[in-house]
Design a protein around this motif. Structure first.
Motif, mmCIF file in Angstrom:
data_model
loop_
_atom_site.group_PDB
_atom_site.id
_atom_site.type_symbol
_atom_site.label_atom_id
_atom_site.label_comp_id
_atom_site.label_asym_id
_atom_site.label_seq_id
_atom_site.Cartn_x
_atom_site.Cartn_y
_atom_site.Cartn_z
ATOM 1 N N ARG A 67 58.514 0.165 41.640
ATOM 2 C CA ARG A 67 57.185 0.795 41.519
ATOM 3 C C ARG A 67 57.314 2.294 41.344
ATOM 4 N N GLU A 68 58.206 2.900 42.153
ATOM 5 C CA GLU A 68 58.348 4.345 42.096
ATOM 6 C C GLU A 68 58.847 4.786 40.720
ATOM 7 N N LEU A 69 59.875 4.110 40.216
ATOM 8 C CA LEU A 69 60.399 4.478 38.900
ATOM 9 C C LEU A 69 59.370 4.228 37.804
ATOM 10 N N HIS A 70 58.641 3.117 37.912
ATOM 11 C CA HIS A 70 57.617 2.827 36.904
ATOM 12 C C HIS A 70 56.572 3.925 36.872
ATOM 13 N N ALA A 114 51.095 7.022 48.261
ATOM 14 C CA ALA A 114 50.377 5.943 47.583
ATOM 15 C C ALA A 114 49.161 6.480 46.847
ATOM 16 N N ALA A 115 48.408 7.391 47.481
ATOM 17 C CA ALA A 115 47.225 7.962 46.835
ATOM 18 C C ALA A 115 47.608 8.732 45.575
ATOM 19 N N PHE A 116 48.684 9.522 45.666
ATOM 20 C CA PHE A 116 49.129 10.286 44.503
ATOM 21 C C PHE A 116 49.526 9.360 43.362
ATOM 22 N N ARG A 117 50.315 8.314 43.668
ATOM 23 C CA ARG A 117 50.781 7.406 42.624
ATOM 24 C C ARG A 117 49.623 6.620 42.007
ATOM 25 N N ILE A 118 48.646 6.247 42.813
ATOM 26 C CA ILE A 118 47.496 5.506 42.265
ATOM 27 C C ILE A 118 46.726 6.381 41.285
ATOM 28 N N VAL A 119 46.468 7.639 41.667
ATOM 29 C CA VAL A 119 45.766 8.548 40.749
ATOM 30 C C VAL A 119 46.616 8.790 39.512
ATOM 31 N N GLN A 120 47.915 8.976 39.698
ATOM 32 C CA GLN A 120 48.814 9.222 38.566
ATOM 33 C C GLN A 120 48.795 8.048 37.590
ATOM 34 N N GLU A 121 48.895 6.812 38.116
ATOM 35 C CA GLU A 121 48.909 5.650 37.237
ATOM 36 C C GLU A 121 47.558 5.461 36.551
ATOM 37 N N ALA A 122 46.472 5.731 37.272
ATOM 38 C CA ALA A 122 45.140 5.597 36.659
ATOM 39 C C ALA A 122 44.969 6.578 35.504
ATOM 40 N N ALA A 176 49.302 -3.849 38.687
ATOM 41 C CA ALA A 176 49.974 -4.626 39.726
ATOM 42 C C ALA A 176 50.660 -3.709 40.730
ATOM 43 N N GLY A 177 51.303 -2.646 40.241
ATOM 44 C CA GLY A 177 51.954 -1.698 41.141
ATOM 45 C C GLY A 177 50.955 -0.993 42.039
ATOM 46 N N MET A 178 49.788 -0.617 41.494
ATOM 47 C CA MET A 178 48.763 0.019 42.322
ATOM 48 C C MET A 178 48.288 -0.923 43.419
ATOM 49 N N ARG A 179 48.083 -2.177 43.061
ATOM 50 C CA ARG A 179 47.626 -3.145 44.069
ATOM 51 C C ARG A 179 48.693 -3.349 45.147
#
Length: 398
Positions: free
Chosen positions: A200-203, A305-313, A360-363
């Motif tokens: 997830r982190e690398l993705h 987690a919050a940072f990665r969710i915003v980043q992926e969105a 899927a990674g965000m979930r």
């Protein structure tokens, strides 16, 4: 394949027998002990038959099957019981001969053949009762009388004690094997969870940075001849994005090389949200951010987690949306953090080169903290990602 690459695993009794051979040493010790001990016992039993060559041959014959007690425990326990009964029929002295029966019964029970062990001991005891109380008239030694019934109680107690001790060892071995299996399963689960976390982190790191690089590379190619200065700016953005991506990938890989050490650099959090906004702007996306005042203080896991969710969105907006604007709202209340990322669409419908694992990674990130993710099209044609992360009443994970 190199021998060092093979994974060690516990071997069963049959495999140990095949690799190391029969238990020669222990069987030899048992045979010597029975021979010597029976010789001493014979001196105190002058009313029994003298221990001659036939008697010693029977003792040796009873010890030989013990070589195969791990490979064939059921035939061994019956064979040893039969030889022991033959030894008693011949009228030879009592004594350590019963040690061989105890060892054979122990091996049978420990290997899961308790019924065979009980039958072998029961038949031996029944035969001994017949010899001692009814058939003694026709068997050696000559002039022998009936055995006192009182001696049967210690014999029965000895047999029950041997079988009970064998059962205890068997249960402990099974519990130990189960515990080792559970530990191995737990280790595999932890390894799988760690692989998923790293994936997830690398993705998230690579997907966002490569999206920015892809957009800027297209801009640079389009303007290389007509507007070299703008193309230079695109290349500068590509350099910065690739440098940041390499730094974050190196941080993830460092945790693999030194799993017991703390990361050298702090994990990203919402304090780096301005960097995301700048990178999105470099990719042609205007992002507006609204947050509670003061901004929420988050524990490291929820902050990452919050940072990665915003980043992926935002990465998905760059890849899949025709809108050039996005809105990020961050709020906190009732022990939870709410993240909302909106864009006005519409979807481009073009191939963006992603892996399809972003949502899927965000979930998975939200679920790991006990939170939820809702992602889908809005009625007005845009797209919304809404995440709820529980953080406790004072910014602590529950």
């Amino acid at each position: 394949m190199d021998a060092g690459m093979h994974e060690e695993r516990p071997r069963g009794p049959g495999e140990r027998w095949e690799r190391g051979g029969p238990p020669w040493r222990s069987t030899l010790l048992i045979a010597v002990f029975v021979m010597v001990g029976t010789g001493f016992s014979a001196r105190n039993q002058p009313d029994r038959e003298a221990l001659d060559a036939l008697g010693r041959a029977l003792l040796l014959l009873g010890a030989v099957p013990l070589l195969f007690r791990h490979r064939r425990p059921v035939p061994v326990v019956f064979a040893v019981a039969a030889v022991t009964l033959g030894y008693l029929v011949a009228g030879y002295p009592y004594g350590p001969v019963f040690v061989m029966v105890a060892v054979a019964c122990f091996a049978a029970v420990v290997h899961g053949h308790r019924t065979a062990a009980w039958w072998a001991v029961g038949l031996l005891w029944a035969g001994h009762l017949l010899l001692s109380h009814w058939c003694y008239r026709w068997l050696p030694p000559a002039g022998d009388g009936p055995a006192p019934w009182g001696q049967e109680l210690p014999a029965a107690a000895f047999a029950v004690a041997v079988l009970a001790a064998s059962e205890v060892v068997r249960v402990r071995r099974e519990q130990g094997a189960q515990l080792r299996a559970e530990r191995a399963a737990a280790e595999r689960r932890r390894a799988d969870e760690e692989r998923l976390r790293i994936a997830r982190e690398l993705h998230d790191v690579l997907a966002h940075s490569i999206s920015v690089i892809n957009v800027q590379a297209g801009v640079g190619l389009a303007l290389l001849d007509s507007d070299p200065e703008q193309a230079r700016t695109a290349l500068t953005t590509i350099k910065a994005a690739s440098k940041e991506a390499l730094g974050e990938v190196r941080q993830v890989l460092d945790t693999l090389r030194t799993p017991g050490d703390a990361p050298r650099a702090p994990a990203p959090g919402l304090d780096r949200l301005p960097e995301l906004v700048e990178q999105a702007a470099a990719a042609g996306l205007t992002v507006t951010v609204s947050t509670s005042d003061p901004p929420p203080a988050l524990p490291p896991g929820a902050d990452l987690a919050a940072f990665r969710i915003v980043q992926e969105a935002l990465t998905n907006v760059v890849r899949h949306s025709g809108s050039r604007t996005a809105r990020v709202r961050i709020g906190q209340g009732s022990g939870r953090l709410e993240l909302t990322v909106d864009d006005d669409g519409p979807a481009t419908g073009t191939e963006a080169g992603g892996s399809g694992n972003g949502l899927a990674g965000m979930r998975e990130r939200a679920a790991a903290l006990g939170g939820t993710i809702e992602a889908g099209a809005r009625p007005d044609g845009g797209f919304r990602v809404h995440a709820v992360l529980p953080i406790g009443p004072e910014g602590r994970t529950p």
